[in-house]
Motif scaffolding. Structure first.
Motif, PDB file in Angstrom:
ATOM      1  N   VAL A 153       0.856  -1.143  -0.096  1.00 47.44           N
ATOM      2  CA  VAL A 153       0.111  -0.423   0.169  1.00 47.44           C
ATOM      3  C   VAL A 153       0.577   1.667   0.016  1.00 47.44           C
ATOM      4  O   VAL A 153       1.414   1.546   1.067  1.00 47.44           O
ATOM      5  N   LEU A 154       0.843   1.993  -0.904  1.00 45.63           N
ATOM      6  CA  LEU A 154       2.158   2.888  -1.077  1.00 45.63           C
ATOM      7  C   LEU A 154       0.899   4.317   0.035  1.00 45.63           C
ATOM      8  O   LEU A 154       0.105   4.709  -1.181  1.00 45.63           O
ATOM      9  N   PRO A 155       1.405   4.856  -0.084  1.00 42.88           N
ATOM     10  CA  PRO A 155       1.485   6.296   1.031  1.00 42.88           C
ATOM     11  C   PRO A 155       1.369   8.046  -0.372  1.00 42.88           C
ATOM     12  O   PRO A 155       2.052   8.483  -0.409  1.00 42.88           O
ATOM     13  N   ILE A 156       0.364   7.755  -0.976  1.00 42.66           N
ATOM     14  CA  ILE A 156       0.431   8.760  -2.312  1.00 42.66           C
ATOM     15  C   ILE A 156      -0.086   9.863  -1.790  1.00 42.66           C
ATOM     16  O   ILE A 156       0.521  10.800  -1.842  1.00 42.66           O
ATOM     17  N   GLY A 157      -0.683  10.305  -0.513  1.00 42.96           N
ATOM     18  CA  GLY A 157      -0.988  11.748   0.137  1.00 42.96           C
ATOM     19  C   GLY A 157      -0.328  11.718   0.951  1.00 42.96           C
ATOM     20  O   GLY A 157      -0.029  12.766   1.336  1.00 42.96           O
ATOM     21  N   MET A 158       1.496  11.086   1.173  1.00 45.61           N
ATOM     22  CA  MET A 158       2.125  11.953   1.842  1.00 45.61           C
ATOM     23  C   MET A 158       2.814  12.474   1.302  1.00 45.61           C
ATOM     24  O   MET A 158       3.368  12.803   0.123  1.00 45.61           O
ATOM     25  N   GLU A 159       2.553  14.021   1.607  1.00 48.21           N
ATOM     26  CA  GLU A 159       3.780  15.197   0.837  1.00 48.21           C
ATOM     27  C   GLU A 159       4.942  15.311   0.701  1.00 48.21           C
ATOM     28  O   GLU A 159       6.227  15.423   0.152  1.00 48.21           O
ATOM     29  N   ASN A 160       5.744  15.062   2.236  1.00 48.45           N
ATOM     30  CA  ASN A 160       6.847  15.446   2.829  1.00 48.45           C
ATOM     31  C   ASN A 160       7.915  13.969   2.190  1.00 48.45           C
ATOM     32  O   ASN A 160       7.275  12.726   2.530  1.00 48.45           O
ATOM     33  N   PRO A 161       9.083  13.819   1.447  1.00 48.98           N
ATOM     34  CA  PRO A 161       9.267  12.885   0.661  1.00 48.98           C
ATOM     35  C   PRO A 161      10.040  12.135   1.924  1.00 48.98           C
ATOM     36  O   PRO A 161      10.664  10.322   2.026  1.00 48.98           O
ATOM     37  N   VAL A 162      10.908  12.632   3.473  1.00 47.36           N
ATOM     38  CA  VAL A 162      11.078  11.980   4.132  1.00 47.36           C
ATOM     39  C   VAL A 162      10.498  11.141   5.040  1.00 47.36           C
ATOM     40  O   VAL A 162      10.309  10.140   4.912  1.00 47.36           O
ATOM     41  N   GLU A 163       9.195  12.016   5.367  1.00 41.95           N
ATOM     42  CA  GLU A 163       8.463  10.658   5.897  1.00 41.95           C
ATOM     43  C   GLU A 163       8.245   9.994   4.916  1.00 41.95           C
ATOM     44  O   GLU A 163       7.541   8.826   5.186  1.00 41.95           O
ATOM     45  N   ARG A 164       7.919  10.003   3.814  1.00 37.36           N
ATOM     46  CA  ARG A 164       6.997   8.902   2.841  1.00 37.36           C
ATOM     47  C   ARG A 164       7.889   7.885   2.887  1.00 37.36           C
ATOM     48  O   ARG A 164       7.244   7.253   2.139  1.00 37.36           O
ATOM     49  N   VAL A 165      10.046   8.162   2.586  1.00 38.81           N
ATOM     50  CA  VAL A 165      10.214   7.109   2.402  1.00 38.81           C
ATOM     51  C   VAL A 165      10.566   6.332   3.666  1.00 38.81           C
ATOM     52  O   VAL A 165      10.281   4.680   3.473  1.00 38.81           O
ATOM     53  N   TYR A 166      10.449   7.229   4.894  1.00 34.89           N
ATOM     54  CA  TYR A 166      10.621   5.738   5.781  1.00 34.89           C
ATOM     55  C   TYR A 166       8.795   5.067   6.804  1.00 34.89           C
ATOM     56  O   TYR A 166       9.302   4.158   7.156  1.00 34.89           O
ATOM     57  N   GLU A 167       8.066   5.713   5.852  1.00 33.45           N
ATOM     58  CA  GLU A 167       6.309   4.434   6.025  1.00 33.45           C
ATOM     59  C   GLU A 167       6.846   3.522   4.853  1.00 33.45           C
ATOM     60  O   GLU A 167       6.148   2.273   5.229  1.00 33.45           O
ATOM     61  N   VAL A 168       7.647   4.437   3.259  1.00 34.02           N
ATOM     62  CA  VAL A 168       7.447   2.450   2.965  1.00 34.02           C
ATOM     63  C   VAL A 168       8.668   1.685   3.692  1.00 34.02           C
ATOM     64  O   VAL A 168       8.749   0.871   3.423  1.00 34.02           O
ATOM     65  N   ARG A 169       9.644   2.111   3.953  1.00 32.27           N
ATOM     66  CA  ARG A 169      10.540   1.201   4.733  1.00 32.27           C
ATOM     67  C   ARG A 169       9.789   0.124   5.599  1.00 32.27           C
ATOM     68  O   ARG A 169       9.779  -0.927   5.608  1.00 32.27           O
ATOM     69  N   LYS A 170       8.639   0.955   6.636  1.00 31.24           N
ATOM     70  CA  LYS A 170       7.906   0.022   7.614  1.00 31.24           C
ATOM     71  C   LYS A 170       7.107  -0.659   6.665  1.00 31.24           C
ATOM     72  O   LYS A 170       6.632  -1.692   7.155  1.00 31.24           O
ATOM     73  N   ARG A 171       6.408  -0.375   5.650  1.00 33.12           N
ATOM     74  CA  ARG A 171       5.719  -0.829   5.294  1.00 33.12           C
ATOM     75  C   ARG A 171       6.292  -2.003   4.631  1.00 33.12           C
ATOM     76  O   ARG A 171       5.551  -3.999   4.234  1.00 33.12           O
ATOM     77  N   MET A 172       7.464  -1.882   3.940  1.00 33.25           N
ATOM     78  CA  MET A 172       7.874  -3.244   3.433  1.00 33.25           C
ATOM     79  C   MET A 172       9.054  -4.241   3.951  1.00 33.25           C
ATOM     80  O   MET A 172       8.572  -5.115   3.814  1.00 33.25           O
ATOM     81  N   ARG A 173       8.911  -4.087   5.924  1.00 40.37           N
ATOM     82  CA  ARG A 173       9.757  -4.564   6.770  1.00 40.37           C
ATOM     83  C   ARG A 173       8.814  -5.727   7.109  1.00 40.37           C
ATOM     84  O   ARG A 173       8.705  -6.284   7.168  1.00 40.37           O
ATOM     85  N   ALA A 174       7.315  -5.305   7.085  1.00 37.91           N
ATOM     86  CA  ALA A 174       6.377  -5.695   7.859  1.00 37.91           C
ATOM     87  C   ALA A 174       6.153  -6.759   6.762  1.00 37.91           C
ATOM     88  O   ALA A 174       5.129  -7.482   7.178  1.00 37.91           O
ATOM     89  N   LEU A 175       6.284  -6.616   5.462  1.00 34.21           N
ATOM     90  CA  LEU A 175       6.292  -7.777   4.526  1.00 34.21           C
ATOM     91  C   LEU A 175       7.280  -8.583   4.471  1.00 34.21           C
ATOM     92  O   LEU A 175       7.485  -9.900   4.022  1.00 34.21           O
ATOM     93  N   LYS A 176       7.904  -8.190   5.075  1.00 36.16           N
ATOM     94  CA  LYS A 176       9.452  -9.291   5.414  1.00 36.16           C
ATOM     95  C   LYS A 176       9.141 -10.429   5.657  1.00 36.16           C
ATOM     96  O   LYS A 176       8.264 -10.609   7.142  1.00 36.16           O
ATOM     97  N   GLY A 177       9.171 -11.903   5.486  1.00 37.92           N
ATOM     98  CA  GLY A 177       9.012 -13.142   6.066  1.00 37.92           C
ATOM     99  C   GLY A 177       7.542 -13.355   5.764  1.00 37.92           C
ATOM    100  O   GLY A 177       7.345 -14.129   6.454  1.00 37.92           O
TER     101      GLY A 177
END
Length: 545
Positions: free
Chosen positions: A397-421
């Motif tokens: 699930v991509l957070p397309i509504g987040m405008e802050n690039p740094v905040e968005r990259v950390y949110e993507v990282r959190k979601r990708m890590r949740a998919l590991k395993g």
């Protein structure tokens, strides 16, 4: 001679008692379909099996159930073709390319074989009337008045993305434009490639590419399988998808997972293992069982995407776009600085570009998210030359509504890590295996359950790190576009090649008329992320968020 399938062994009485992790129940769930399938196989009389052998043409190479699912996934809105473009400098001729294709590409049997479908599936059959002229086409690029050749090439790729391949011939084509000048002003040639997804996935096609280019090795020789009997085929179709699939797939993921799943299938061994002090292995098995149930529930209960203009009923036309490559070293540097992976950075830029596109269209994506299906490779790279499809899918699930690039990259990282395993890629592979057993309407109903909850398909393929050459000419640019299934109207492809990383978008023109507007936002999104990364207050807590 007909191969007999051994009768299932009986579970010892002591194994029927409850065991840690609910193992007997898992055994029952796994073995019930197996016993039914075996009984059905034994009930088929010999004359019927012999008739089926002749009727189904099983002396050919039977298409795998996963590849059959991809074959049947074509519809009026989406064709299951992988489309790609190479630009070459200097230009090459049709004759030179034809010689290379015949010497290298046609050594892969799949590129000489056509597909014969029947009620039970499909078979690869040698095309006795194979004609290179039907697959390697020389053409002049059609151009509108004042249109650049680059834009005309994009239009032609979009047009070809909706032109079906001839089902009476092997399912691939190359279109060579001998005289092409791109936006860089360099004269050369352009090569458009179309390959049906039932032949191979993106990782496998990279292997094909490496055997086609200058200096590439010839395709490995593979032993031809002996003709299958009808009973062999029925066993392969009915039994192995239920019992052997997950074990084989998990073999690629790690020995502990395989051991755990074997214990799930044989609870009496799990009990003995526990009694001998192997409680750790049994606990692993229970965790795997719990993970599978959780992931299956997550797939089945996925909520709907945010309603955006990118989701809806697609039309019957496609358009493609791509951008100049970003330096891969800069992407890696941003990832290291933020303690994120390259994928986190790139997918964050994708989310930002899509969100920005919606804002420019007058929409407000604040708080909105879209789901993208992301392929996950399930095979060792050294076996990519075998072709076929060996990948699963995970929903991100991509957070397309987040405008802050740094905040968005950390949110993507959190979601990708949740998919590991997660076992979701394996479950998706299993779903495609089952879909390949069904008739087309039933397959479409099964797959559309997931497609309706998805806005895009996104894939990231690692290409060659060094520039390639083909027939003496340098490959100046290469790009490909991932196909979409069901009603999905957006595909995003990321390809690393020659020290750069490139984005490509293919879209349905009803849902997204100008994908170039999304593409044009990638570089600014990355530049903004780079700038903000440099401005962060780095210190002892660098990269911790």
């Amino acid at each position: 001679m007909v191969t007999r399938i051994p009768a299932p062994s009986h579970t010892p009485p002591q194994a029927a008692a409850p065991a840690p992790g609910g193992l007997p129940q898992a055994q029952g769930l796994l073995d019930a379909p197996v016993r039914a399938a075996r009984s059905a196989v034994r009930a088929v009389p010999k004359p019927v099996r012999r008739a089926a052998t002749g009727m189904l043409g099983l002396s050919g190479d039977r298409m795998s159930k996963v590849d059959t699912a991809w074959l049947r996934m074509d519809n009026a809105h989406n064709l299951m073709m992988i489309n790609g473009v190479w630009t070459l400098s200097p230009g090459i001729t049709w004759e030179v390319l034809a010689e290379r294709v015949q010497a290298r590409l046609l050594q892969y049997p799949r590129f000489r074989q056509r597909v014969v479908e029947d009620a039970a599936g499909a078979t690869w059959v040698e095309d006795r009337h194979f004609d290179i002229h039907a697959h390697l086409l020389r053409e002049t690029l059609p151009r509108k008045r004042g249109q650049s050749m680059q834009k005309a090439l994009q239009d032609r790729v979009g047009q070809l993305a909706m032109e079906p391949l001839d089902p009476k011939r092997p399912l691939w084509q190359m279109h060579l434009i001998e005289d092409f000048v791109g936006d860089d002003g360099q004269p050369g040639s352009a090569l458009i490639v179309r390959i049906h997804h039932c032949i191979a996935d993106g990782i496998a096609l990279i292997s094909v590419t490496m055997s086609l280019v200058d200096g590439g090795s010839e395709p490995p020789k593979r032993r031809r399988r002996s003709p299958a009997s009808a009973e062999d085929w029925i066993a392969d179709a009915l039994i192995r998808p239920f019992t052997g699939f997950t074990v084989k797939a998990l073999d690629m993921a790690g020995d502990s997972a395989v051991k755990s799943l074997h214990l799930l299938r044989e609870p009496e061994k799990a009990m003995q293992h526990a009694m001998l002090g192997g409680l750790h292995g049994t606990a692993d098995a229970a965790r795997v069982a719990y993970q599978i149930l959780n992931d299956a529930a997550a797939l089945a209960l996925m909520p709907d995407d945010s309603p955006t203009r990118l989701k809806g009923t697609p039309g019957h036309a496609k358009r493609v776009a791509w951008c100049p490559p970003l330096p891969l070293d800069e992407v890696k540097a941003i990832g290291r600085a933020l303690n994120c992976s390259i994928n986190d950075v790139l997918l964050s830029c994708v989310a930002g570009a899509i969100g920005g596109y919606l804002r420019r269209q007058g929409d407000d994506p604040s708080g909105q998210e879209i789901r993208a299906m992301i392929p996950v490779n399930l095979r060792p790279m050294e076996e990519a030359w075998k072709l076929g499809n060996r990948f699963g899918l995970v929903p991100l699930v991509l957070p397309i509504g987040m405008e802050n690039p740094v905040e968005r990259v950390y949110e993507v990282r959190k979601r990708m890590r949740a998919l590991k395993g997660s076992t979701q890629p394996l479950l998706a592979f299993a779903m495609l295996s089952v879909a390949g057993l069904l008739i087309k309407p039933a397959q479409e109903a099964l797959l559309n359950l997931f497609a309706r909850k998805t806005t895009a398909v996104m894939t990231n393929v690692p290409g060659p790190s060094q520039p390639l050459s083909l027939c003496g000419s340098r490959v100046t640019q290469c790009m490909f576009w991932v196909p979409q299934s069901g009603p999905i109207g957006l595909g995003v492809s990321i390809l690393s090649y020659g020290g750069g990383v490139q984005f490509g978008v293919i879209s349905d023109t009803t849902l997204c008329p100008e994908p170039q507007q999304i593409i044009d936002a990638f570089a600014p999104e990355f530049a903004q992320l780079s700038l903000l990364t440099l401005m962060l207050p780095w210190g002892e807590e660098q990269g911790q968020t």
